[in-house]
Design an enzyme around this catalytic site. Structure first.
Site, PDB file in Angstrom:
ATOM      1  N   CYS A 106       0.868  -1.157   0.000  1.00 54.96           N
ATOM      2  CA  CYS A 106       0.000   0.000   0.000  1.00 54.96           C
ATOM      3  C   CYS A 106       0.911   1.215   0.000  1.00 54.96           C
ATOM      4  CB  CYS A 106      -0.842   0.047   1.268  1.00 54.96           C
ATOM      5  SG  CYS A 106      -1.773  -1.461   1.537  1.00 54.96           S
TER       6      CYS A 106
ATOM      7  N   ARG B 276       1.296   1.871  -5.912  1.00 56.43           N
ATOM      8  CA  ARG B 276       1.525   0.863  -4.874  1.00 56.43           C
ATOM      9  C   ARG B 276       0.249   0.105  -4.506  1.00 56.43           C
ATOM     10  NH1 ARG B 276       6.302   1.548  -2.420  1.00 56.43           N
ATOM     11  NH2 ARG B 276       5.628   0.250  -0.704  1.00 56.43           N
TER      12      ARG B 276
ATOM     13  N   TRP C 168      -3.876  -1.783  -1.304  1.00 52.25           N
ATOM     14  CA  TRP C 168      -3.929  -2.975  -2.157  1.00 52.25           C
ATOM     15  C   TRP C 168      -4.206  -4.109  -1.181  1.00 52.25           C
ATOM     16  CZ3 TRP C 168      -1.255  -7.619  -2.895  1.00 52.25           C
ATOM     17  CH2 TRP C 168      -1.421  -8.226  -4.149  1.00 52.25           C
TER      18      TRP C 168
ATOM     19  N   ASN D 228       1.121  -0.167   5.878  1.00 56.60           N
ATOM     20  CA  ASN D 228       1.536  -0.916   4.694  1.00 56.60           C
ATOM     21  C   ASN D 228       2.284  -2.142   5.189  1.00 56.60           C
ATOM     22  OD1 ASN D 228       2.571  -1.807   2.228  1.00 56.60           O
ATOM     23  ND2 ASN D 228       4.324  -0.424   2.347  1.00 56.60           N
ATOM     24  N   GLY D 229       1.794  -3.324   4.834  1.00 56.28           N
ATOM     25  CA  GLY D 229       2.461  -4.550   5.272  1.00 56.28           C
ATOM     26  C   GLY D 229       1.435  -5.577   5.702  1.00 56.28           C
TER      27      GLY D 229
ATOM     28  N   GLU E  59       9.869 -12.273 -21.400  1.00 55.16           N
ATOM     29  CA  GLU E  59       9.492 -10.927 -20.983  1.00 55.16           C
ATOM     30  C   GLU E  59       8.427 -10.343 -21.919  1.00 55.16           C
ATOM     31  OE1 GLU E  59       9.747  -9.322 -18.390  1.00 55.16           O
ATOM     32  OE2 GLU E  59       9.475  -7.221 -18.920  1.00 55.16           O
TER      33      GLU E  59
ATOM     34  N   LYS F 258       4.861  -9.041 -20.494  1.00 56.02           N
ATOM     35  CA  LYS F 258       4.343  -7.690 -20.708  1.00 56.02           C
ATOM     36  C   LYS F 258       2.921  -7.771 -21.253  1.00 56.02           C
ATOM     37  CE  LYS F 258       6.324  -5.612 -18.805  1.00 56.02           C
ATOM     38  NZ  LYS F 258       7.383  -6.106 -18.015  1.00 56.02           N
TER      39      LYS F 258
ATOM     40  N   GLU G 126       0.372  -9.047 -18.570  1.00 54.69           N
ATOM     41  CA  GLU G 126       0.207  -8.103 -17.457  1.00 54.69           C
ATOM     42  C   GLU G 126      -0.770  -6.976 -17.790  1.00 54.69           C
ATOM     43  OE1 GLU G 126       4.093  -7.083 -14.847  1.00 54.69           O
ATOM     44  OE2 GLU G 126       4.403  -6.881 -17.004  1.00 54.69           O
TER      45      GLU G 126
ATOM     46  N   HIS H 297       7.165 -29.888 -27.839  1.00 60.46           N
ATOM     47  CA  HIS H 297       6.864 -30.756 -26.695  1.00 60.46           C
ATOM     48  C   HIS H 297       5.546 -30.406 -26.035  1.00 60.46           C
ATOM     49  CE1 HIS H 297      10.755 -32.633 -27.121  1.00 60.46           C
ATOM     50  NE2 HIS H 297      11.225 -31.421 -27.353  1.00 60.46           N
TER      51      HIS H 297
ATOM     52  N   LYS I 265       3.066  -2.608  -8.196  1.00 58.33           N
ATOM     53  CA  LYS I 265       4.445  -2.355  -8.599  1.00 58.33           C
ATOM     54  C   LYS I 265       5.436  -3.047  -7.677  1.00 58.33           C
ATOM     55  CE  LYS I 265       7.479  -0.011 -10.981  1.00 58.33           C
ATOM     56  NZ  LYS I 265       7.520  -0.710 -12.256  1.00 58.33           N
TER      57      LYS I 265
HETATM   58  C1  G6P Z   1       5.871  -6.934  -9.411  1.00 58.84           C
HETATM   59  C2  G6P Z   1       5.937  -5.903 -10.510  1.00 58.84           C
HETATM   60  C3  G6P Z   1       6.884  -6.380 -11.604  1.00 58.84           C
HETATM   61  C4  G6P Z   1       8.248  -6.701 -11.013  1.00 58.84           C
HETATM   62  C5  G6P Z   1       8.148  -7.701  -9.866  1.00 58.84           C
HETATM   63  C6  G6P Z   1       9.458  -7.827  -9.125  1.00 58.84           C
HETATM   64  O1  G6P Z   1       5.256  -8.081  -9.883  1.00 58.84           O
HETATM   65  O2  G6P Z   1       4.657  -5.681 -11.059  1.00 58.84           O
HETATM   66  O3  G6P Z   1       7.019  -5.361 -12.580  1.00 58.84           O
HETATM   67  O4  G6P Z   1       9.055  -7.220 -12.018  1.00 58.84           O
HETATM   68  O5  G6P Z   1       7.183  -7.239  -8.921  1.00 58.84           O
HETATM   69  O6  G6P Z   1       9.746  -6.594  -8.535  1.00 58.84           O
HETATM   70  P1  G6P Z   1      11.180  -6.078  -8.166  1.00 58.84           P
HETATM   71  O7  G6P Z   1      10.932  -4.725  -7.571  1.00 58.84           O
HETATM   72  O8  G6P Z   1      11.744  -7.025  -7.172  1.00 58.84           O
HETATM   73  O9  G6P Z   1      11.985  -6.017  -9.399  1.00 58.84           O
END
Ligand code: G6P
Length: 602
Positions: free
Chosen positions: A2, A27, A74, A100-101, A477, A481, A484, A500, A597
């Site tokens: 959060c 966040r 969140w 937050n936590g 990746e 993307k 996500e 496979h 994030k």
């Molecule tokens: C979340 C974010 C991703 C990120 C991942 C790891 O899932 O949405 O974009 O790659 O966390 O985060 P970090 O801060 O450890 O790279």
């Protein structure tokens, strides 16, 4: 997971708090709330929804008072609704806090406190903290002492901002395993989960460490230890980021702005690390056992790192998701291990746990991090910053390409220390890396045609991304993307795996995005592309070799970049494609549903 913010000074607190919350929305954004006040009366407003809507519905900006705290949530415990939104209070409504936590022992605490007559209104773990402090206050009038005693009973992670109605001149901020930073103003003080929340007002900051709290009035601040209450000496840092850097700069979304910032970010990653890389490479060269840990996009950077270290430094690193590593590697780690943790936020709970485990077992820990002063940098023995600047879009873009840049530099310099590759080859790679920002500028010019391609693809249901060797992390990746932010199902895999299983899913018109840079494995890639094409797949081929255009239905011409540097360049068109698909499908690419994030809980 959060965002929290607090303010005390002479301004209208609600204005500072609402602006800050908007900058912290990355966040978490399922609900939000604010409390402000002067003297001992407090006004609390909160609800489910986005800050902008809530600000209108609950008229946040009409709230009076020059001190207050706010929260954007969140959900972890309790569904996102009006009651579970923060702030939470004790029974009297005089102790008000945001969190937050996660409080791991909240169920026991709640039961015990309920038995003692406390009435709970929400389903959150947070509310127990307010009641716990209230309970401790029964035995003395000293709020600070009661707070300390109460917080000692908590298990878990918490960053807290606390208002006590009977102490109108101050606010309390606490940090334990969740981020919190103080902003030091002139006759005013701020605190937040992250610097951009108050950067408009001050760039002087104090990073709290775990187990510390701050007592803040408008003209003073002191940081103390939570266990003893003793003051701690803290350094005031000056942040060089401007607010402009943290805002959209004219782009419709943060993500697009951040994609376009990559040439600059990569240059900064190269130049900002010139001094450190050699020193760290000498350290890495000492270790036979190198383990990369990371999550999400950072995990894909780790996979690229593995290929680079294999090719150049002739080391075979292990790559593990931090969430797996932390439970599976305990007895496999010792002082002969080097753990390389990659994390843009420096706050991912699993990655931090993996780092702590490695430290406990005597291993050396190197962190590759974007956020200055974040928790990972405090745990690590060595830190390399990616210098990408603040990344607000939830989907990582520039933090990924800067991680790749740093890993490439590390692999090159480790190879130089170990003498595993001829010097001329290393020299040519060093030179080529300096040109990567220009190559990225070149692929950014493809934006218009990628937007058109997205039009054609927007109703597709499944995508496959394939690559070989160093192309594999790009395939992974690219797929990540897409899922996500566009919510289209996508799989990334090594092209050899196609036969496979996944080949069974290919039928007419299914897009297969093929990463095929020139190199040893180009011909193998072409064979895999042909196999997919024979099943009716629509081939979107990325290559610097024009002949791929003969096989591909859509050909994306990439610049002539060394294969080992290709991950940094090839991912950019895939980021843009995902971005356009997200927007065309009516999504907000900056705030994908269900994601955040910075994942500060397990
Ligand atoms: C979340 C974010 C991703 C990120 C991942 C790891 O899932 O949405 O974009 O790659 O966390 O985060 P970090 O801060 O450890 O790279």
């Amino acid at each position: 997971m959060c965002g929290i913010i607090g303010y005390i000074g002479d301004r209208k607190a609600c204005e500072v708090i609402v602006k800050g919350l908007k900058r912290l929305e990355y966040r978490g954004y399922d609900s939000a709330g604010v409390v402000t006040g002067d003297g001992s009366s407090l006004d609390i407003r909160k609800g489910a929804g986005r800050i902008d809507d809530l600000a209108k519905r609950l008229r946040f900006l009409d709230m009076k008072g020059t001190r207050g705290i706010g929260h954007t949530r969140w959900a972890t415990h309790g569904v996102p609704n009006d009651t579970n939104a923060h702030p939470h209070t004790d029974c009297t409504g005089r102790i008000v806090l945001v969190h937050n936590g996660i409080i791991e022992n909240f169920a026991e605490l709640r039961e015990e406190l309920s038995r003692k007559g406390h009435v709970f209104r929400s389903d959150t773990d947070t509310e127990a903290i307010a009641h716990l402090i209230e309970e401790e206050l029964k035995s003395s009038d000293d709020f600070e002492g009661a707070m300390r005693r109460a917080l000692k009973k908590l298990k878990g992670s918490f960053a807290l901002a606390i208002v006590y109605a009977d102490e109108p001149d101050r606010l309390y901020f606490v940090r334990n395993e969740s981020p919190l930073v103080l902003g030091i103003g002139n006759g005013e003080m701020f605190a937040a989960s992250d610097v951009p929340a108050f950067l408009e007002y001050t760039n002087k900051v104090v990073f709290l460490d775990d187990g510390e709290y701050a007592v803040v009035t408008k003209d003073s601040w002191v940081v103390k230890r939570l266990d003893t209450g003793e003051p701690v000496e803290k350094e005031v840092h000056e942040i060089s980021w401007t607010l402009d850097m943290a805002e959209k700069a004219g782009f419709p979304h943060f993500m697009l702005k951040e994609i376009y910032e990559q040439p600059r970010a990569i240059r900064d990653a190269i130049h900002g690390n010139r001094e450190t890389i050699g020193r760290v490479a000498r350290e890495i060269a000492n270790y036979d056992r190198v383990i990369f840990v990371a999550m999400g996009t950072s995990y894909h950077a780790a996979i690229a790192g593995k290929y680079l270290f294999q090719k150049l430094a002739k080391k075979i690193p292990i790559v593990e998701e931090a969430s797996e590593f932390r439970y599976e590697f305990e007895d496999l780690i010792d002082e002969n291990t080097l753990l390389i943790a990659i994390t843009q936020s420096g706050e991912t709970a699993d990655t931090l746990a993996a780092m702590k485990l490695a430290k406990r077992r005597g291993a050396k820990v190197l962190a590759i991090v974007n956020v200055v002063g974040s928790m990972a940098t405090r745990i690590a023995d060595l830190t390399i910053y990616t210098h990408a600047g603040p990344e607000i879009g939830v989907a990582a873009t520039k933090t990924y390409t800067t991680q790749l840049t740093v890993l490439t530099m590390l692999a090159i310099e480790t190879a130089a220390v170990l003498g595993t590759v001829p010097l001329e080859r290393l020299e040519s790679l060093r030179r080529a890396l300096l040109s990567v920002p220009e190559f990225v500028e070149k692929v950014l010019e493809l934006d218009g045609s990628l937007a058109e391609l997205a039009e054609e693809l927007k109703d597709k249901r499944d995508f496959f991304y394939i690559g070989r060797g160093i192309g594999v992390p790009t395939a992974l990746e690219g797929a990540l993307k897409l899922k996500e932010i566009s919510y289209i199902h996508a799989e990334g895999l090594s092209a050899g795996e196609l036969k496979h299983g996944p080949l069974a899913l290919l039928e007419d018109g299914v897009p297969v995005v093929a990463i095929a840079p020139d190199g040893r494995l180009f011909d193998k890639m072409v064979s895999n592309i042909e196999e997919s094409k024979a099943r009716g797949a629509m081939i979107i081929g990325l290559s610097n070799r024009g002949e791929l255009s003969k096989v591909a239905d859509v050909f994306i011409q990439t610049p002539d970049v060394d294969e080992l540097l290709s991950p940094i360049v090839y991912v950019v068109p895939l980021q843009l494609l995902a971005y356009h698909l997200s927007v065309l499908r009516g999504n907000d690419p900056d705030k994908p549903r269900n994601l955040a994030k910075s994942v500060t809980v397990e």
